[in-house]
Every structure is written in C-alpha cells, then in structure tokens.
Design a protein around this motif. Structure first.
Motif, PDB file in Angstrom:
ATOM      1  N   HIS A 423       0.832  -1.195   0.000  1.00 40.41           N
ATOM      2  CA  HIS A 423       0.000   0.000   0.000  1.00 40.41           C
ATOM      3  C   HIS A 423       0.873   1.254   0.000  1.00 40.41           C
ATOM      4  O   HIS A 423       2.059   1.196   0.306  1.00 40.41           O
ATOM      5  CB  HIS A 423      -0.908   0.004   1.232  1.00 40.41           C
ATOM      6  N   VAL A 470      -9.274   1.898  -3.269  1.00 44.09           N
ATOM      7  CA  VAL A 470      -9.074   0.569  -3.858  1.00 44.09           C
ATOM      8  C   VAL A 470      -9.354   0.584  -5.366  1.00 44.09           C
ATOM      9  O   VAL A 470      -9.639  -0.443  -5.964  1.00 44.09           O
ATOM     10  CB  VAL A 470      -9.983  -0.481  -3.168  1.00 44.09           C
ATOM     11  N   THR A 473      -6.995  -1.709  -7.234  1.00 43.67           N
ATOM     12  CA  THR A 473      -6.906  -3.079  -6.727  1.00 43.67           C
ATOM     13  C   THR A 473      -7.790  -4.017  -7.553  1.00 43.67           C
ATOM     14  O   THR A 473      -8.989  -3.776  -7.709  1.00 43.67           O
ATOM     15  CB  THR A 473      -7.319  -3.143  -5.254  1.00 43.67           C
ATOM     16  N   SER A 502     -13.847   3.567  -4.554  1.00 48.00           N
ATOM     17  CA  SER A 502     -13.718   2.449  -5.492  1.00 48.00           C
ATOM     18  C   SER A 502     -14.119   2.901  -6.888  1.00 48.00           C
ATOM     19  O   SER A 502     -14.464   4.066  -7.108  1.00 48.00           O
ATOM     20  CB  SER A 502     -14.593   1.279  -5.043  1.00 48.00           C
TER      21      SER A 502
END
Length: 530
Positions: A423, A470, A473, A502
């Motif tokens: 991260h 995220v 991700t 997101s």
C-alpha cells in the motif's frame, strides 16, 4: 548450418580440447569406465547437437550428476545402471511432451548469473593444481571436499611441496600464447582467426613433452591426457557395455531413472537459460525440444554403455567465447571426439593437462569477470544478495546446493518486497478536525501483506479520517478483507471515520467489506469477460 563454418570449425576445436579431459575425468569421478565418458561426449555432440534447438549449447557428461551416478553404480552394478540411464532418457521425452521446459524460466536472473560466475571460479580453482602439475584428482571432481580428503583450497596450499616444473613452464607459455593470440594476433590477419590459439598451445605442449622426455622437465603420465588405447578392432568393440534389461521391473532402477531424468533436466534447463544470456545474438532455445534432444541422447548413451548426458555450461561457454555461431560447432566437436579415440589416441595421450588448464583459465575468467560483481552490486541488494550467495555456495558446496539456496533467497526477497509494497500511505494535517490519512492499496494484495496493513491500521490515532482507495486493486485476499472487517469494529470505538473510494464511487463507513469486495475487487467485470 554451414553459413558460419569458418567460425564454427575453429570453435569446435577449442570445445574438443575442453571436452576431452572432462569426459574422461567425470567418468572416473563417477566410478564408470573412462570410455563411458567419451561415449557420452560423442553422443552429446553429434546426436543431441543435431536434434537440439540450441545454436551454442554443447552437451556431454556433467559433473553435477557424478555423485548420483557414483551411488547408482555402486548400488545397482554398471549394466543395471545403464537400464536406468535409458529409462531416464524416456522420462525426459515425457517431460518434453508435457511441456515441462518452462521450469527454467522461474529461476531469477541473479541466480543464473551467480551460477555462471560460481562455475567460472570453480573452473579456475580446480585447474590451478593441474596448471602446476601436482593434482592427481579426477577432472570431474567439482565438489569442495575432494576424493583424497583434501579441499579445493588445501590442494592449492600444497602446490609448493611437489610442483612439476615441466607442467608449470608449458602452462605459462601456453597461457601467454592464448592471451597474445586472442588480443593481438587475431586482429592482424585472417590466418590467426582460422587457426585458433588453443590448437597452437596444444601443439606446443605435445612438442614440449616430446622434447623433455628423460630430462628434469619431463611431464609424467599422471599429468597427461589419458585416453584408452585399444589393441585392435575387437579390443575397441570390447569397450562398449550393454544394459541388462532383465532388471527393468526393479523399483530401485526406476527411482534411479527418475532421479537422473529430474536432475539432468534441471541442469540442462538452467544451462539453456545461462547460454541464452551469453549468446551474443540473444537467440532463444526451445526448452521442450531441448528436453526431447537430451532424452534421445540419454537413451542412446545408455544403450551403448555411456553415462548420462546434459547440456554443460563449461563447454557451452567455451564454444561461445571461441566464436561459435551455430550448432555445427557442437556436432563437429562430437565427430572430433569419435575420430580421435579411434585413430589417434596415442597422440592425445601426449597432451599435458597443464595446457588444457591454461585454456580453461581463460574460459573461467570470462565467466567470472570482476565487472560482473561490480554490475550486480550496483543493481541493489535484491540482485546482489542472491547472486553472491549462489556464488559462495557453489564454490564451497556444490552446484545444485548453490542454485537451490540462491533460488530460496530470491523468493524470500520477493516476498519481502511484496510485504513492503502492499500500500501507499499519505498523511495530511487539515486545518480543522482530526488527522487525515489516505491509504491506496496495491493492484494485488495477498496474505503476505497482512502484517504491514494491520500494523498501519492499528497505529492510526483516534479521530483519524481514513480514506481507503481501492480503485487500482484487482485482487484482494480474504485475509485482508477479514482484517478490514475487524478494523471496522475497532474504528467505531476509536472515532475513526472510513471513506471507501472504489471504481463505482465513494461509500462512507461500509456496512460489510466482505460483501463489497466480493462484488467489485476480487475479479473486475472486464477480467471476467476476458
């Protein structure tokens, strides 16, 4: 195949002179008949060289298999051992059909470079006693602890006690010939590129030997090449041994066969990776075809009494450094071995081992140049540590241990880097309210990152405004989702606000991370479609 014959032919001569003592020495170190090593060298050159897709690799008996072969012969007997060699070749054919050649690509570059450098150092260290005419150990004895109870370095410390002055003089003159021929004369005219320095050094060594018989500089038989000399055709045929297939159902034979196939395949694939790096033209060897070629070679070698075959870095690097361009160099060197053991074994037995040691000094130095150490140091600890550990373990233990420990260390460093790079954390101090922290997770977050993320979350002060991004991700391990779900409960008690950012937008204090990530993170829609 014949386009570069002017370069392949001289290179094949160098490979021949490097391969000849190695074939004999590895056979002796394996407790096999010396002729068995020559059979493996001939088949490795002609048969494997013809089938292989490698343009610069050279195959033959390898020191890495000597300990396995030694134990197998002692346990099974030689004729039964040959059955295991044949079956090992069959298993390698199966490996090729199953496309197992990809295994070699999973070894880090630092380990491959460490293997090359370590082998270069070993070549030099092992040739020093031969250079001074004192060491009687087998040429194929590549382990740190030698067969006579000495070590690699203790042998060198004892050189002054029984130095052979004839061997030493011819070695130094041969080394000078090789250096001058390579760095000066080869640039003066085409004749000096057609006639290679190693051939001149060998001819000089033979003349020196003949001229010093019965003098204080005489080179004794123990320090000369030792090729079996048959009395006639029947004696020559009698040197071949054939496998006893009556033991083909033995479990011990099959275990030995699988061991030979596995180790020989791994050593070949690592050598292929290394020689492709050394190849000036950076050609890529088809690894599955290489396994097929090696399997064919081992089947034939076992059928006529030879020991196992692999691609060998010493011969391959000598071929590259001598200017070999295509597989014709490996094939021609195999024919040289065949012709020499039939027609001129007596002449070969006049070559001083110290001359061949001088040739191998040059090969070893080119593999273990000081510039390689400098380059790996500059590349950073992630590259240097596996490299130097591989070198040291190969020199002080053996080849397979060095590669294995270097690989393990490379994996640990990769895991450590994965742990660190889970991260990105950015902290801000706003004008009002609590501290603001933005945590951006990596593209892939696995359980290896668990400790790092948990530590960062636990260290957040009370009243923090946490933004968890995220958007990049694409995969998240369940362990990480579990940590976030647990942290949600802790965050409420510590007055920490969580904003989840997101691809589908922003969500304040999500009710359940498990349900959210199951939909959006583990596999995005575009990846499911592909």
């Amino acid at each position: 195949m014949f386009k570069y014959l002017s370069k392949d032919f001289p290179a094949s001569i160098v490979v021949f002179f490097v391969a000849l003592p190695l074939c004999l020495g590895i056979a002796v170190a394996s407790d096999a008949p010396p002729f068995a090593g020559l059979i493996a060298g001939i088949i490795g050159g002609i048969v494997v060289g013809s089938i292989s897709g490698s343009q610069v690799g050279v195959s033959g008996p390898a020191a890495g298999l000597a300990a396995i072969v030694l134990a197998a012969i002692a346990s099974l007997g030689y004729e039964q051992f040959l059955v295991a060699v044949v079956l090992g070749g069959v298993i390698q054919l199966v490996f090729g059909l199953l496309r197992a050649g990809v295994i070699g690509y999973y070894f880090p570059s630092s380990v491959i470079k460490g293997m090359l450098t370590g082998i270069g150092i070993i070549i030099i260290l092992k040739q020093i006693p031969h250079f001074f005419g004192v060491d009687k150990d087998p040429e194929g004895d590549f382990s740190y602890y030698q067969t006579d109870g000495e070590t690699t370095f203790s042998e060198m410390l004892n050189i002054g006690e029984s130095i052979g002055w004839g061997s030493t003089i011819v070695a130094f003159i041969s080394l000078a010939i090789l250096i001058v021929w390579s760095n000066v004369l080869s640039k003066k005219g085409k004749i000096f590129t057609l006639i290679q320095g190693p051939l001149v050094a060998v001819v000089f060594g033979i003349i020196f030997y003949l001229g010093t018989v019965d003098t204080s500089l005489e080179i004794f038989n123990s320090h000369l090449v030792n090729v079996p000399v048959p009395d006639g055709f029947d004696s020559f045929i009698g040197q071949f041994t054939f496998p006893d297939f009556s033991v083909i159902g033995s479990a011990e034979v099959w275990i030995t066969a699988f061991t030979i196939a596995l180790v020989a395949s791994l050593e070949t694939l690592l050598c292929v990776e290394a020689t492709d790096k050394l190849d000036p033209e950076k050609r890529v060897t088809p690894t599955n075809r290489e396994l097929f070629a090696q399997g064919t070679g081992n089947i034939l070698s076992g059928l006529v009494g030879g020991i196992p075959v692999t691609q060998v870095i010493v011969r391959s690097s000598a071929n590259i450094q001598s200017g070999g361009k295509t597989k014709m160099s490996a094939i021609i060197h195999g024919f040289f071995l065949l012709i020499s053991v039939i027609l001129i074994p007596t002449v070969l037995n006049m070559i001083p081992l110290s001359v061949l040691a001088a040739v191998l000094f040059i090969v070893g130095y080119k593999l273990a140049k000081p510039a390689t150490f400098k380059a790996m140091w500059k590349a950073g600890f992630q590259q240097f540590v596996p490299f130097i550990v591989t070198v040291l373990v190969i020199v002080f233990k053996d080849l397979l241990w060095g590669i294995g420990i270097g690989l393990a260390l490379g994996i640990l460093i990769t895991l450590y880097q994965s742990y660190r790079n889970s991260h990105f954390l950015h902290k801000e101090d706003p004008d009002h309210g609590g501290p603001k922290v933005k945590m951006t997770l990596a593209e892939e977050v696995t359980f290896f990152n668990k400790a790092a993320i948990k530590r960062e979350l636990d260290e957040l002060p009370e009243g923090t405004q946490l933004e968890l991004d995220v958007r990049k991700t694409t995969f998240m391990d369940f362990d990480i989702i579990e940590i976030l779900d647990e942290f949600k409960v802790k965050a409420a008690a510590r007055d920490i606000d969580i904003t989840l950012v997101s691809q589908r937008g922003t969500e304040k204090n999500p009710e359940s991370y498990s349900k959210f990530f199951k939909k959006d993170i583990v596999l995005p829609k575009h990846q499911k479609a592909s």
